[in-house]
Structure formats: C-alpha cells, structure tokens
Write a protein that holds these residues in place. Structure first.
Motif, PDB file in Angstrom:
ATOM      1  N   LYS A  65       1.081  -0.955  -0.026  1.00 55.39           N
ATOM      2  CA  LYS A  65      -0.028  -0.155   0.377  1.00 55.39           C
ATOM      3  C   LYS A  65       1.000   1.499  -0.313  1.00 55.39           C
ATOM      4  O   LYS A  65      -0.036   2.269  -0.196  1.00 55.39           O
ATOM      5  CB  LYS A  65      -0.887  -0.023   1.514  1.00 55.39           C
ATOM      6  CG  LYS A  65      -2.086  -1.234   1.041  1.00 55.39           C
ATOM      7  CD  LYS A  65      -2.808  -1.570   2.213  1.00 55.39           C
ATOM      8  CE  LYS A  65      -4.187  -1.996   2.333  1.00 55.39           C
ATOM      9  NZ  LYS A  65      -4.918  -2.446   2.717  1.00 55.39           N
ATOM     10  N   GLU A  66       2.384   0.683   0.544  1.00 58.51           N
ATOM     11  CA  GLU A  66       2.814   2.557   0.805  1.00 58.51           C
ATOM     12  C   GLU A  66       3.480   2.648  -0.771  1.00 58.51           C
ATOM     13  O   GLU A  66       3.870   3.794  -1.779  1.00 58.51           O
ATOM     14  CB  GLU A  66       4.480   1.926   1.116  1.00 58.51           C
ATOM     15  CG  GLU A  66       5.879   3.235   1.697  1.00 58.51           C
ATOM     16  CD  GLU A  66       6.358   2.795   2.404  1.00 58.51           C
ATOM     17  OE1 GLU A  66       7.040   4.078   3.015  1.00 58.51           O
ATOM     18  OE2 GLU A  66       6.959   2.034   2.132  1.00 58.51           O
ATOM     19  N   GLN A  68       1.423   1.846  -3.500  1.00 57.69           N
ATOM     20  CA  GLN A  68       0.544   2.257  -4.628  1.00 57.69           C
ATOM     21  C   GLN A  68       0.059   4.207  -3.764  1.00 57.69           C
ATOM     22  O   GLN A  68      -0.686   3.761  -5.369  1.00 57.69           O
ATOM     23  CB  GLN A  68      -0.838   1.691  -4.010  1.00 57.69           C
ATOM     24  CG  GLN A  68      -0.745  -0.455  -4.125  1.00 57.69           C
ATOM     25  CD  GLN A  68      -2.034  -0.893  -4.231  1.00 57.69           C
ATOM     26  OE1 GLN A  68      -2.453  -0.804  -2.819  1.00 57.69           O
ATOM     27  NE2 GLN A  68      -2.173  -1.481  -4.841  1.00 57.69           N
ATOM     28  N   ARG A  69       0.798   4.553  -2.972  1.00 57.10           N
ATOM     29  CA  ARG A  69       0.561   4.933  -2.298  1.00 57.10           C
ATOM     30  C   ARG A  69       1.224   6.464  -3.388  1.00 57.10           C
ATOM     31  O   ARG A  69       1.233   8.084  -3.067  1.00 57.10           O
ATOM     32  CB  ARG A  69       0.809   5.683  -1.070  1.00 57.10           C
ATOM     33  CG  ARG A  69      -0.975   5.666  -0.316  1.00 57.10           C
ATOM     34  CD  ARG A  69      -0.707   6.010   1.176  1.00 57.10           C
ATOM     35  NE  ARG A  69       0.442   5.050   1.756  1.00 57.10           N
ATOM     36  CZ  ARG A  69       0.109   4.235   2.421  1.00 57.10           C
ATOM     37  NH1 ARG A  69      -0.334   3.499   2.638  1.00 57.10           N
ATOM     38  NH2 ARG A  69       1.156   4.184   3.357  1.00 57.10           N
ATOM     39  N   ALA A  70       2.574   5.946  -3.483  1.00 60.82           N
ATOM     40  CA  ALA A  70       3.822   6.967  -4.220  1.00 60.82           C
ATOM     41  C   ALA A  70       2.929   7.231  -5.294  1.00 60.82           C
ATOM     42  O   ALA A  70       2.947   6.315  -6.396  1.00 60.82           O
ATOM     43  CB  ALA A  70       5.246   6.398  -4.138  1.00 60.82           C
ATOM     44  N   ASP A  71       3.396   8.239  -6.579  1.00 58.44           N
ATOM     45  CA  ASP A  71       3.300   8.909  -6.990  1.00 58.44           C
ATOM     46  C   ASP A  71       4.932   8.199  -8.738  1.00 58.44           C
ATOM     47  O   ASP A  71       4.685   8.172  -9.505  1.00 58.44           O
ATOM     48  CB  ASP A  71       3.316  10.596  -7.519  1.00 58.44           C
ATOM     49  CG  ASP A  71       1.735  10.984  -6.784  1.00 58.44           C
ATOM     50  OD1 ASP A  71       1.344  10.242  -7.075  1.00 58.44           O
ATOM     51  OD2 ASP A  71       1.666  11.932  -6.135  1.00 58.44           O
TER      52      ASP A  71
END
Length: 251
Positions: A65-66, A68-71
């Motif tokens: 999830k970390e 997935q949150r990153a651009d």
C-alpha cells in the motif's frame, strides 16, 4: 510498533519486528531492522541474535500500500534498497542469527529466514514467495537456500506456500514446535550457541559465509534489476493494482 531489541539471557539479543496487522514493512522499517541486527551483532557481549516477530505472522514482505500511494519510483527504490540492506544484515551479522518463524513467512520474510543461520518454526508456519501476484520479482536467491532447485522454481512460478514441516524434511528448518513453545525452544537453541567462545563463534560465522557457494548479495541484486524492469514496463503497476481487489489473480 516498529523494531526493538532486548537481551533476555546472557549472550543472546532478540530483535523483534512489530508492524501490525501483518508485518508488511514500510521502507524505513527495513532500514531499522538492518540497523538493529547489525547493532546486535556488533555488541561484543552478544554471541547469538534471535530474529522474531509479534502478531499474526513472521513477515508479509514489503508494504504494498505504501507503493500504491507513491506517485513516482521512490517507494520501489526504497523498498529494493531497504530489503537488500535487511537481508544482508542478517547474512553478514557477526554472530549466528536464529529466525523464530510463526504464521506466514512471505516475500521479504523469505529473504530474512533464508539468510538466517538457523530456523526454528512453529507448526502453523508457512513459507512462500507470492511475488508474481504482487507485481514484483526477487528472493528466489533465498528460497533456493530453503528448498531444492525444482521445488523453488515451482513455488516461485505458482506463488504456492510450503509448511514448516516440509522444510523440516528438507533440512532447512531445524525444529518445528507448537506455537506456544516457539519462544522457549528458540531461546534454548540460541543459548546453546551463545555458550560458545565469543571469538570462535564469530570466526565460525565468517568462515562459513566465506565458503558459501552463492554470493547472496550479488544474486539478490541481480534479481532486483528485473523487479525494476517490470516496474518501468508498467506490468508491475498493472498487477500490483489488483492487490486486495476481486480482480486479483485474474489479469
């Protein structure tokens, strides 16, 4: 929550990972774990390090999830480097490392357990690399230290898991005990190792690493290059994007 170190008996340091709910470590967690293991091994009063975890399982790998949150690619690069450092810290620890594995040992957990000197597992423990289902590659280097080559390939391609009892039959898990006895059994074995002369046990660790037929650092780093290639091509994001949804495994 995080990584902590304790010394429950003379000569033994216990490094404990606690990242609820499943011990999927964020980038900083891998670096903290590496620092804790290296620090414990460098302590002249320590002759054996126990690596253990709180909660439902030993380790579920990286925090998907970390990512997935990153651009951008920073989270992937951080996870790659953090895992590399943590796995290397276990392998290069100046004294033997005993992994106490319970519940699930997946992904990065295989990197940690596979680089440990000894594994003691509870009878509910299972081991596997679900990397292909998570848009990643890696840690085949470490799985190959636990099972024979063709089984490693089968487990890698299918993302299946194997039980602690099966690894015990292969000789990679030293002992399988009931969950409630895991801590005691591991500390008992660690105490037996820690009873050895400090200088000799450190020389023994260096000597055994020196005759290892596989350079685990270089081998794992090679694998990581393909993880990054998968990310650059877009396939990693496509597969990772299904994580935790009803579309998982269907792409």
């Amino acid at each position: 929550m995080g990584v902590s170190t304790s010394a429950p008996r003379e000569g033994v340091a216990v490094v404990t990972v606690d990242y609820p709910p499943v011990n999927a470590l964020p980038v900083q967690g891998w670096y903290d774990l590496a620092a804790a293991v290296r620090g414990a091994g460098a302590d002249p009063g320590i002759r054996c390090v126990v690596l253990t975890a709180e909660g439902r399982g030993f380790n579920a790998g990286v925090d998907i999830k970390e990512m997935q949150r990153a651009d951008g690619p920073e989270a992937l690069i951080g996870a790659n480097r953090g895992c590399f450092e943590a796995f290397a810290a276990v392998y290069e620890c100046e004294v033997p490392v005993v992994a106490a594995v319970h519940g699930f040992c997946l992904g990065g957990g295989i990197g940690l357990a596979g680089n440990a000197d000894v594994i003691v597992a509870s009878d509910d423990a299972s081991f596997g690399l679900p990397e292909l289902d998570r848009g990643a590659l890696g840690a085949a280097t470490h799985l190959a230290r636990l099972v024979p080559q063709h089984l490693m390939r089968t487990l890698y391609y299918t993302s299946r898991t194997v039980s602690a009892e099966e690894l015990h039959r292969h000789g990679s898990v030293f002992d399988v005990v009931p969950r409630e006895r895991l801590t005691g059994a591991t500390l008992e074995l660690a105490g037996e190792i820690a009873a050895k002369d400090s200088c000799l046990i450190r020389l023994a660790k260096a000597a055994i690493n020196g005759i290892d037929p596989v350079d685990v650092r270089r081998s794992y780093r090679f694998e990581q290059g393909f993880t990054f290639e998968a990310n650059l091509s877009g396939v990693a994001d496509r597969v990772r994007g299904t994580f935790g949804t009803d579309k998982e495994h269907r792409t």
